[in-house]
Design a protein around this motif. Structure first.
Motif, PDB file in Angstrom:
ATOM      1  N   ALA A   1     -36.852 -13.889 -24.184  1.00 30.94           N
ATOM      2  CA  ALA A   1     -37.328 -14.698 -22.716  1.00 30.94           C
ATOM      3  C   ALA A   1     -36.176 -14.705 -22.065  1.00 30.94           C
ATOM      4  O   ALA A   1     -35.437 -14.415 -20.618  1.00 30.94           O
ATOM      5  CB  ALA A   1     -38.271 -14.873 -22.478  1.00 30.94           C
TER       6      ALA A   1
ATOM      7  N   LEU B   1     -33.204 -13.329 -19.006  1.00 27.24           N
ATOM      8  CA  LEU B   1     -33.240 -14.329 -17.539  1.00 27.24           C
ATOM      9  C   LEU B   1     -32.231 -14.283 -16.840  1.00 27.24           C
ATOM     10  O   LEU B   1     -31.642 -13.970 -15.919  1.00 27.24           O
ATOM     11  CB  LEU B   1     -34.691 -15.686 -17.282  1.00 27.24           C
ATOM     12  CG  LEU B   1     -36.118 -15.089 -17.568  1.00 27.24           C
ATOM     13  CD1 LEU B   1     -36.534 -16.835 -17.742  1.00 27.24           C
ATOM     14  CD2 LEU B   1     -36.607 -14.648 -16.041  1.00 27.24           C
TER      15      LEU B   1
ATOM     16  N   ALA C   1     -33.842 -12.189 -13.745  1.00 25.65           N
ATOM     17  CA  ALA C   1     -34.872 -12.206 -13.134  1.00 25.65           C
ATOM     18  C   ALA C   1     -35.330 -11.279 -11.657  1.00 25.65           C
ATOM     19  O   ALA C   1     -36.432 -10.250 -12.169  1.00 25.65           O
ATOM     20  CB  ALA C   1     -35.235 -13.723 -12.169  1.00 25.65           C
ATOM     21  N   ASP C   2     -34.767 -11.166 -10.748  1.00 22.16           N
ATOM     22  CA  ASP C   2     -34.759 -10.173 -10.028  1.00 22.16           C
ATOM     23  C   ASP C   2     -34.723  -8.825  -9.740  1.00 22.16           C
ATOM     24  O   ASP C   2     -35.019  -8.080  -9.433  1.00 22.16           O
ATOM     25  CB  ASP C   2     -34.303 -10.440  -8.637  1.00 22.16           C
ATOM     26  CG  ASP C   2     -35.003 -11.724  -8.380  1.00 22.16           C
ATOM     27  OD1 ASP C   2     -35.714 -11.897  -8.098  1.00 22.16           O
ATOM     28  OD2 ASP C   2     -34.399 -12.197  -7.218  1.00 22.16           O
TER      29      ASP C   2
ATOM     30  N   SER D   1     -38.642 -10.863 -14.083  1.00 20.01           N
ATOM     31  CA  SER D   1     -39.451 -12.548 -14.002  1.00 20.01           C
ATOM     32  C   SER D   1     -41.096 -11.876 -14.464  1.00 20.01           C
ATOM     33  O   SER D   1     -41.227 -12.945 -15.468  1.00 20.01           O
ATOM     34  CB  SER D   1     -39.575 -13.127 -13.041  1.00 20.01           C
ATOM     35  OG  SER D   1     -39.925 -12.486 -12.000  1.00 20.01           O
TER      36      SER D   1
ATOM     37  N   VAL E   1     -41.552 -10.351 -17.729  1.00 16.93           N
ATOM     38  CA  VAL E   1     -40.938 -11.387 -19.461  1.00 16.93           C
ATOM     39  C   VAL E   1     -42.317 -12.242 -18.905  1.00 16.93           C
ATOM     40  O   VAL E   1     -42.744 -13.314 -20.103  1.00 16.93           O
ATOM     41  CB  VAL E   1     -39.936 -12.660 -18.751  1.00 16.93           C
ATOM     42  CG1 VAL E   1     -40.244 -14.203 -19.063  1.00 16.93           C
ATOM     43  CG2 VAL E   1     -38.638 -12.244 -19.089  1.00 16.93           C
ATOM     44  N   ARG E   2     -42.763 -13.045 -17.889  1.00 15.22           N
ATOM     45  CA  ARG E   2     -44.283 -13.769 -18.328  1.00 15.22           C
ATOM     46  C   ARG E   2     -45.454 -12.561 -19.561  1.00 15.22           C
ATOM     47  O   ARG E   2     -46.133 -13.097 -19.483  1.00 15.22           O
ATOM     48  CB  ARG E   2     -44.228 -13.890 -16.725  1.00 15.22           C
ATOM     49  CG  ARG E   2     -46.194 -14.682 -16.459  1.00 15.22           C
ATOM     50  CD  ARG E   2     -45.952 -15.604 -15.790  1.00 15.22           C
ATOM     51  NE  ARG E   2     -47.104 -15.590 -14.385  1.00 15.22           N
ATOM     52  CZ  ARG E   2     -47.971 -16.484 -15.486  1.00 15.22           C
ATOM     53  NH1 ARG E   2     -47.874 -17.180 -16.781  1.00 15.22           N
ATOM     54  NH2 ARG E   2     -49.199 -16.846 -15.308  1.00 15.22           N
TER      55      ARG E   2
ATOM     56  N   ASP F   1     -32.106 -18.851 -12.975  1.00 16.28           N
ATOM     57  CA  ASP F   1     -33.067 -17.790 -13.533  1.00 16.28           C
ATOM     58  C   ASP F   1     -34.585 -18.492 -14.708  1.00 16.28           C
ATOM     59  O   ASP F   1     -35.264 -18.352 -14.438  1.00 16.28           O
ATOM     60  CB  ASP F   1     -32.786 -16.701 -13.676  1.00 16.28           C
ATOM     61  CG  ASP F   1     -32.168 -15.704 -12.632  1.00 16.28           C
ATOM     62  OD1 ASP F   1     -33.029 -16.048 -11.426  1.00 16.28           O
ATOM     63  OD2 ASP F   1     -31.497 -14.688 -12.362  1.00 16.28           O
TER      64      ASP F   1
ATOM     65  N   SER G   1     -34.899 -21.723 -15.137  1.00 18.14           N
ATOM     66  CA  SER G   1     -35.817 -22.122 -14.878  1.00 18.14           C
ATOM     67  C   SER G   1     -37.776 -21.558 -14.446  1.00 18.14           C
ATOM     68  O   SER G   1     -38.495 -22.533 -15.497  1.00 18.14           O
ATOM     69  CB  SER G   1     -36.142 -22.822 -13.625  1.00 18.14           C
ATOM     70  OG  SER G   1     -35.354 -22.013 -11.786  1.00 18.14           O
ATOM     71  N   LEU G   2     -37.799 -20.935 -14.694  1.00 21.47           N
ATOM     72  CA  LEU G   2     -38.589 -19.777 -15.099  1.00 21.47           C
ATOM     73  C   LEU G   2     -39.297 -19.393 -15.970  1.00 21.47           C
ATOM     74  O   LEU G   2     -40.218 -18.906 -16.410  1.00 21.47           O
ATOM     75  CB  LEU G   2     -37.991 -18.017 -14.483  1.00 21.47           C
ATOM     76  CG  LEU G   2     -37.759 -18.247 -12.658  1.00 21.47           C
ATOM     77  CD1 LEU G   2     -38.193 -16.235 -12.234  1.00 21.47           C
ATOM     78  CD2 LEU G   2     -38.702 -18.609 -12.112  1.00 21.47           C
ATOM     79  N   LEU G   3     -38.436 -20.044 -17.130  1.00 15.38           N
ATOM     80  CA  LEU G   3     -39.041 -19.502 -18.782  1.00 15.38           C
ATOM     81  C   LEU G   3     -40.378 -20.912 -18.871  1.00 15.38           C
ATOM     82  O   LEU G   3     -41.308 -20.204 -18.986  1.00 15.38           O
ATOM     83  CB  LEU G   3     -37.855 -20.016 -19.154  1.00 15.38           C
ATOM     84  CG  LEU G   3     -38.337 -20.094 -20.999  1.00 15.38           C
ATOM     85  CD1 LEU G   3     -38.255 -18.341 -21.432  1.00 15.38           C
ATOM     86  CD2 LEU G   3     -37.272 -20.360 -22.240  1.00 15.38           C
TER      87      LEU G   3
ATOM     88  N   SER H   1     -43.901 -19.903 -17.343  1.00  6.81           N
ATOM     89  CA  SER H   1     -44.027 -17.681 -18.326  1.00  6.81           C
ATOM     90  C   SER H   1     -44.645 -18.331 -19.364  1.00  6.81           C
ATOM     91  O   SER H   1     -45.442 -17.681 -20.001  1.00  6.81           O
ATOM     92  CB  SER H   1     -42.783 -17.286 -17.971  1.00  6.81           C
ATOM     93  OG  SER H   1     -42.731 -16.659 -16.974  1.00  6.81           O
TER      94      SER H   1
END
Length: 479
Positions: A133, A137, A142-143, A303, A306-307, A388, A390-392, A395
């Motif tokens: 993941a 990212l 992420a997008d 993103s 991955v979640r 990106d 930071s989304l880990l 999630s």
């Protein structure tokens, strides 16, 4: 000693009970959740037949709803002290029958709060998905969205060949695209609507449909996997075209299809038939360079994918994401390249990869190795990232609430951590691991890795309880 420790915990719990799970829910916001978690299904408990056991593969459907922005954590919250004296009696319980690696750090500063054999590389099981993941990212972005396309080979007359081009979206739906979903965000029925319109414009009313699977060259099944795992629902042949990650139904514990691309082509052909185009299916074949584009549908962003893979611990999606990391690094999207590409993508983000050896990108293979040190440094980097990565942490599954932690941290010895721990689980027959973040009673975010392997057969459940009690000690810390 054990009885006195439990009595002390119960006294501590009685002082904090008023906060209960409400405080835990607020803690989830504090660690970065910007959306509420509303799942249409929740995971169950499954075990694996010999020679391998893995955690369950739930099929949650995450839908985002508006939520207030999370408040920042207090910068002056005290950093936990004396964790060793609090944790060691818990970790020394008889339930921990194997070797254990521990690395616990303050998320903001990276200060090591407690560590045991943190440099020893261990089998991580599905904790491997944290690496995949993080790599996705960073390298894929992420997008980014994956595109499934329909293309028409050059033809004359009313008959032609349509190629369904797999673009890495293995969470396709058979019906219409659902913009609010992750599974089924792109729908084959919507693609068929575009395709039928284009075919009619070209004067074609009869087609043969073939899958273009050229995106992922080489074998579709890793040497370290057992074919029986397909029937058990843990893995499927990895191709860039699937409906709902090749699950045969939405029921928990469902088997996987042994020909995912064939099932997707059949669904697409049926949708064309419903729209007045006579459609038969054919063996896979690459679309010619001069084929005409008839239509496209796009997946949810990386993103969201991955979640999903972290919440559901979906081996198929994680393996696909590993191949997409390889492609993002201009390498072939193959099983042979994906593990090394994940490591390279992590290193490109200046993350420590010295201990990491990967044979796959999902954690099914016992040959994977990672140390608690390297894993925790990746989590700490995510906690302080403004990109990106930071989304880990947001999630990851949340204790007592979501994903593969939905039914953990609910008993009297661990419920103080419910809503406060956000972590990835890892379970094989001789492995029990957990890595993520936990919010202390004082409002300090701590990142941790607890990796145990070499467990006595049949003791993985007991080791998991020890790990959960250890994380609860951190959550309870007003120290």
């Amino acid at each position: 000693m054990e009885q006195s420790r439990r009595e002390a915990r119960r006294r501590q719990r009685s002082r904090s009970r008023r906060g209960g799970l409400i405080a835990g829910g607020l803690a989830v916001l504090l660690v970065g959740y910007g959306t509420a978690d509303a799942l249409d299904a929740v995971p169950g408990i499954l075990t694996f037949e010999a020679p391998i056991e893995v955690q369950p593969l739930p099929q949650p459907v995450a839908r985002a709803v508006p939520a207030d922005a999370a408040a920042p954590l207090p910068s002056d919250a005290p950093i936990p002290q004396s964790l060793g004296s609090r944790l060691q009696p818990v970790l020394d319980q008889d339930g921990m029958t194997g070797a254990l690696g521990v690395d616990i750090r303050d998320a903001a500063t990276g200060e090591v709060l407690y560590a045991v054999d943190e440099a020893a590389a261990r089998t991580p099981a599905s904790v491997t998905k944290v690496l995949t993941a993080a790599a996705a990212l960073g390298a894929v972005g992420a997008d980014t969205r994956f595109t499934t396309a329909a293309r028409l080979s050059p033809t004359e007359g009313t008959t032609g060949t349509v190629h369904l081009v797999g673009g890495g979206d293995v969470l396709l739906g058979a019906g219409a695209s659902d913009p609010d979903a992750v599974i089924g965000h792109a729908g084959l029925a919507s693609l068929a609507e575009q395709t039928a319109s284009g075919l009619r414009a070209a004067g074609v009313d009869t087609v043969t449909v073939a899958a273009d699977l050229s995106r992922y060259p080489g074998p579709s099944f890793n040497a370290g996997w057992d074919q029986v795992d397909v029937a058990n629902g843990y893995i499927a042949p990895i191709v860039p075209l699937m409906v709902n990650s090749a699950l045969t139904s939405d029921a928990p514990g469902s088997a996987r299809q042994d020909d995912p691309a064939g099932a997707a082509v059949a669904a697409f052909a049926a949708a064309l038939e419903d729209r007045g185009i006579a459609a038969a299916t054919a063996d896979p074949g690459a679309a010619p360079a001069d084929s005409a584009l008839l239509g496209t549908v796009e997946s949810a962003p990386v993103s969201a994918v991955v979640r999903h893979l972290l919440l559901a611990s979906d081996n198929v999606v994680s393996e696909v994401m590993g191949r997409e990391v390889a492609l993002a690094l201009d390498r072939p999207g193959s099983a042979a390249e994906a593990p090394a590409a994940v490591i390279a993508a992590l290193a490109a983000q200046q993350l420590d990869t010295g201990s990491i050896e990967l044979a796959d990108t999902s954690g099914l293979d016992y040959a994977n190795r990672i140390s608690a040190h390297d894993l925790t440094t990746i989590l700490q980097a995510a906690a302080t990232s403004d990109g990106d990565l930071s989304l880990l942490l947001p999630s990851l599954p949340v204790g007592g609430l979501s994903g593969t932690l939905f039914d953990r941290y609910l008993d009297e010895d661990t419920d103080d951590a419910a809503g406060r721990v956000s972590a990835k689980t890892g379970s094989l027959r001789t492995v029990s691991s957990l890595a993520g973040s936990v919010l202390t009673q004082d409002g300090r975010l701590v990142v941790f890795s607890l990796l145990s392997d070499g467990l006595a057969p049949g003791s993985a459940g007991a080791a998991r309880q020890v790990i959960d009690e250890a994380v609860t000690v951190i959550a309870e810390c007003g120290c």
